[in-house]
Write a protein that holds these residues in place. Structure first.
Motif, PDB file in Angstrom:
ATOM      1  N   ILE A   1      48.293   4.285  -5.653  1.00 48.06           N
ATOM      2  CA  ILE A   1      46.951   3.703  -5.482  1.00 48.06           C
ATOM      3  C   ILE A   1      48.024   2.400  -5.809  1.00 48.06           C
ATOM      4  CG2 ILE A   1      45.457   2.599  -6.717  1.00 48.06           C
ATOM      5  CD1 ILE A   1      44.251   5.460  -7.223  1.00 48.06           C
ATOM      6  N   SER A   2      48.701   1.908  -6.227  1.00 49.72           N
ATOM      7  CA  SER A   2      48.748   0.577  -6.797  1.00 49.72           C
ATOM      8  C   SER A   2      49.566   0.605  -5.367  1.00 49.72           C
ATOM      9  CB  SER A   2      50.036   0.667  -7.942  1.00 49.72           C
ATOM     10  OG  SER A   2      49.817   1.010  -9.045  1.00 49.72           O
ATOM     11  N   LYS A   3      50.400   0.403  -4.671  1.00 49.75           N
ATOM     12  CA  LYS A   3      50.378   0.938  -3.602  1.00 49.75           C
ATOM     13  C   LYS A   3      49.725   0.099  -2.534  1.00 49.75           C
ATOM     14  CE  LYS A   3      53.983   0.610  -0.182  1.00 49.75           C
ATOM     15  NZ  LYS A   3      54.908  -0.144  -0.025  1.00 49.75           N
ATOM     16  N   ILE A   4      49.049   0.671  -2.143  1.00 44.88           N
ATOM     17  CA  ILE A   4      47.893   0.438  -1.400  1.00 44.88           C
ATOM     18  C   ILE A   4      46.795  -0.622  -1.737  1.00 44.88           C
ATOM     19  CG2 ILE A   4      45.158   1.455  -0.794  1.00 44.88           C
ATOM     20  CD1 ILE A   4      46.223   4.103  -1.683  1.00 44.88           C
ATOM     21  N   ARG A   5      47.017  -1.262  -3.142  1.00 43.06           N
ATOM     22  CA  ARG A   5      46.090  -2.362  -3.852  1.00 43.06           C
ATOM     23  C   ARG A   5      47.379  -3.578  -3.342  1.00 43.06           C
ATOM     24  NH1 ARG A   5      44.368   0.253  -9.431  1.00 43.06           N
ATOM     25  NH2 ARG A   5      42.419   0.663  -8.687  1.00 43.06           N
ATOM     26  N   PHE A   6      49.085  -2.703  -3.377  1.00 44.70           N
ATOM     27  CA  PHE A   6      49.000  -3.772  -2.674  1.00 44.70           C
ATOM     28  C   PHE A   6      49.278  -4.861  -1.185  1.00 44.70           C
ATOM     29  CE2 PHE A   6      53.985  -5.175  -1.594  1.00 44.70           C
ATOM     30  CZ  PHE A   6      53.975  -6.748  -1.783  1.00 44.70           C
ATOM     31  N   LEU A   7      49.170  -3.333  -0.855  1.00 48.23           N
ATOM     32  CA  LEU A   7      49.113  -3.952   1.171  1.00 48.23           C
ATOM     33  C   LEU A   7      48.224  -4.580   1.108  1.00 48.23           C
ATOM     34  CD1 LEU A   7      50.742  -0.362   2.072  1.00 48.23           C
ATOM     35  CD2 LEU A   7      52.005  -2.260   2.152  1.00 48.23           C
ATOM     36  N   GLU A   8      46.993  -4.139   0.628  1.00 48.83           N
ATOM     37  CA  GLU A   8      45.592  -5.182   0.498  1.00 48.83           C
ATOM     38  C   GLU A   8      46.046  -6.217  -0.120  1.00 48.83           C
ATOM     39  OE1 GLU A   8      40.970  -5.054  -1.236  1.00 48.83           O
ATOM     40  OE2 GLU A   8      42.259  -3.478  -1.936  1.00 48.83           O
ATOM     41  N   SER A   9      46.557  -6.437  -0.583  1.00 52.92           N
ATOM     42  CA  SER A   9      46.759  -8.111  -1.423  1.00 52.92           C
ATOM     43  C   SER A   9      47.121  -8.636  -0.108  1.00 52.92           C
ATOM     44  CB  SER A   9      47.574  -7.854  -2.590  1.00 52.92           C
ATOM     45  OG  SER A   9      48.677  -7.553  -2.739  1.00 52.92           O
ATOM     46  N   GLU A  10      48.592  -7.883   0.400  1.00 54.18           N
ATOM     47  CA  GLU A  10      48.886  -8.586   1.155  1.00 54.18           C
ATOM     48  C   GLU A  10      48.665  -8.890   2.802  1.00 54.18           C
ATOM     49  OE1 GLU A  10      52.979  -9.748   0.949  1.00 54.18           O
ATOM     50  OE2 GLU A  10      52.053  -9.274  -0.793  1.00 54.18           O
ATOM     51  N   GLY A  11      47.269  -8.530   2.637  1.00 56.22           N
ATOM     52  CA  GLY A  11      46.531  -8.775   4.339  1.00 56.22           C
ATOM     53  C   GLY A  11      46.671  -7.774   5.188  1.00 56.22           C
ATOM     54  N   LEU A  12      47.041  -6.290   5.003  1.00 50.97           N
ATOM     55  CA  LEU A  12      47.437  -5.499   5.598  1.00 50.97           C
ATOM     56  C   LEU A  12      46.654  -4.314   5.757  1.00 50.97           C
ATOM     57  CD1 LEU A  12      51.051  -4.768   4.537  1.00 50.97           C
ATOM     58  CD2 LEU A  12      50.528  -5.105   6.877  1.00 50.97           C
ATOM     59  N   VAL A  13      45.632  -4.629   4.676  1.00 47.00           N
ATOM     60  CA  VAL A  13      44.134  -3.807   5.153  1.00 47.00           C
ATOM     61  C   VAL A  13      42.873  -4.551   4.668  1.00 47.00           C
ATOM     62  CG1 VAL A  13      44.799  -2.202   2.734  1.00 47.00           C
ATOM     63  CG2 VAL A  13      43.084  -1.464   4.754  1.00 47.00           C
ATOM     64  N   GLU A  14      41.574  -4.080   5.200  1.00 46.19           N
ATOM     65  CA  GLU A  14      40.569  -4.852   4.349  1.00 46.19           C
ATOM     66  C   GLU A  14      39.603  -4.199   4.353  1.00 46.19           C
ATOM     67  OE1 GLU A  14      39.677  -9.102   6.802  1.00 46.19           O
ATOM     68  OE2 GLU A  14      41.999  -9.217   6.485  1.00 46.19           O
ATOM     69  N   PRO A  15      39.368  -3.213   3.672  1.00 45.73           N
ATOM     70  CA  PRO A  15      38.300  -2.447   2.934  1.00 45.73           C
ATOM     71  C   PRO A  15      37.484  -2.910   2.855  1.00 45.73           C
ATOM     72  CG  PRO A  15      39.828  -2.299   1.443  1.00 45.73           C
ATOM     73  CD  PRO A  15      40.299  -3.402   1.686  1.00 45.73           C
ATOM     74  N   GLN A  16      36.085  -2.602   2.802  1.00 45.61           N
ATOM     75  CA  GLN A  16      34.984  -2.697   2.576  1.00 45.61           C
ATOM     76  C   GLN A  16      34.760  -2.866   1.310  1.00 45.61           C
ATOM     77  OE1 GLN A  16      31.334  -1.214   4.972  1.00 45.61           O
ATOM     78  NE2 GLN A  16      32.620  -1.113   6.450  1.00 45.61           N
ATOM     79  N   ARG A  17      33.981  -3.705   0.699  1.00 45.06           N
ATOM     80  CA  ARG A  17      33.481  -3.676  -0.915  1.00 45.06           C
ATOM     81  C   ARG A  17      31.752  -3.366  -1.476  1.00 45.06           C
ATOM     82  NH1 ARG A  17      37.396  -4.556  -4.587  1.00 45.06           N
ATOM     83  NH2 ARG A  17      39.017  -5.427  -4.053  1.00 45.06           N
ATOM     84  N   THR A  18      32.065  -2.403  -2.217  1.00 45.67           N
ATOM     85  CA  THR A  18      30.150  -2.129  -2.054  1.00 45.67           C
ATOM     86  C   THR A  18      30.141  -3.209  -3.289  1.00 45.67           C
ATOM     87  OG1 THR A  18      30.921  -1.267  -4.667  1.00 45.67           O
ATOM     88  CG2 THR A  18      30.721   0.070  -2.325  1.00 45.67           C
ATOM     89  N   PRO A  19      28.196  -2.741  -3.735  1.00 47.12           N
ATOM     90  CA  PRO A  19      27.696  -4.604  -4.472  1.00 47.12           C
ATOM     91  C   PRO A  19      29.165  -4.120  -5.680  1.00 47.12           C
ATOM     92  CG  PRO A  19      26.613  -3.653  -3.629  1.00 47.12           C
ATOM     93  CD  PRO A  19      27.929  -2.039  -2.917  1.00 47.12           C
ATOM     94  N   SER A  20      28.815  -3.055  -6.468  1.00 46.98           N
ATOM     95  CA  SER A  20      29.854  -2.906  -7.777  1.00 46.98           C
ATOM     96  C   SER A  20      31.405  -4.065  -7.244  1.00 46.98           C
ATOM     97  CB  SER A  20      29.167  -1.757  -8.229  1.00 46.98           C
ATOM     98  OG  SER A  20      29.577  -0.821  -7.357  1.00 46.98           O
ATOM     99  N   GLY A  21      31.939  -3.367  -6.744  1.00 48.72           N
ATOM    100  CA  GLY A  21      33.438  -4.236  -5.621  1.00 48.72           C
ATOM    101  C   GLY A  21      33.977  -2.865  -6.238  1.00 48.72           C
ATOM    102  N   TYR A  22      33.952  -2.196  -6.075  1.00 48.97           N
ATOM    103  CA  TYR A  22      34.862  -0.813  -5.696  1.00 48.97           C
ATOM    104  C   TYR A  22      34.718  -0.834  -3.570  1.00 48.97           C
ATOM    105  CZ  TYR A  22      33.653   1.343  -9.369  1.00 48.97           C
ATOM    106  OH  TYR A  22      32.830   1.968 -11.040  1.00 48.97           O
TER     107      TYR A  22
END
Length: 240
Positions: free
Chosen positions: A39-60
């Motif tokens: 999960i840390s790797k997925i979050r890191f790839l997101e922080s590097e702009g390689l993927v942009e998931p949607q966010r729920t109103p609660s931030g998930y």
């Protein structure tokens, strides 16, 4: 193409009715092909702009099938081509713009040995860029034996994976000096495998020597699975 779950399971466990997935579900989908992903790797790839998931109103985070496939593309390019994340991002952006671009190559390859396949090599600067570390960090890791340059000053391609995992563990407070025991255990396990396949590598028959590579992979896989099972048993946990 990755197989993604579908259905309307509750938030945080599986895909939603709209086909969106929690980060935990994405992890399970990716682990079929990339067992080392976290999960840390997925979050890191997101922080590097390689993927942009949607966010729920609660931030998930909520990932769609295209997000999961893009993550798989990134992980494949890291695994198979040893490309820095910056290069991967630029390549994917060019493809999305409709440009006819070839996948860039990083690193060098030894000439093919009749006894086995080509072995990828990566230079020091390329390793630093791919792992996102500096010379000081690399020198520290080398001092603990976690990374070791080859005689010609290059590194084997697994150095990128090792560097990434050292960084991941560092986020939990596990420092490189703590990992010396793991390196020592890995060296002993590798020595055991090498002891078994060494007679095959020295055989006069080229086909027998070539078979040594496959036997090494098979034994290494079994050793890694046993190691993981023993660690899980000792901790009383089971990995997903």
């Amino acid at each position: 193409m990755l197989r993604t779950p579908s259905g309307g399971a509750p938030d945080g466990t599986a895909a939603t009715a709209g086909g969106l997935m929690s980060i935990g579900t994405v992890l399970n989908v990716l682990r079929d092909e990339f067992p080392e992903v976290t999960i840390s790797k997925i979050r890191f790839l997101e922080s590097e702009g390689l993927v942009e998931p949607q966010r729920t109103p609660s931030g998930y985070r909520k990932f769609g099938p295209d997000d999961v496939e893009r993550l798989a593309q990134v992980l494949r390019m890291q695994r198979d081509h040893y490309l820095p994340l910056r290069v991967i991002r630029e390549h994917l952006e060019a493809v999305e713009r409709g440009e006819d671009v070839r996948l860039p190559s990083v690193g060098q390859h030894d000439e093919e040995d009749p006894a086995g396949p080509t072995v990828a090599r990566i230079g020091r600067d390329e390793l630093l860029a791919a792992a996102g570390i500096d010379e000081r960090e690399l020198a520290e890791w080398e001092s603990y034996g976690l990374l070791t340059p080859l005689p010609e000053g290059l590194y084997d391609a697994e150095a990128v994976t090792v560097a990434g995992l050292v960084l991941e563990l560092g986020r939990f407070g596990i420092e490189p000096r703590h990992l010396r025991v793991m390196k020592a255990a890995a060296d002993r396990e590798a020595g055991l495998v090498d002891q078994v396949v060494a007679p095959l590598r020295r055989h006069r028959n080229p086909q027998t020597r070539a078979h040594a590579e496959e036997r090494s992979k098979e034994l290494a896989g079994l050793v890694v699975r046993l190691h993981a099972a023993l660690v899980q048993s000792a901790l009383g946990v089971r990995l997903p």
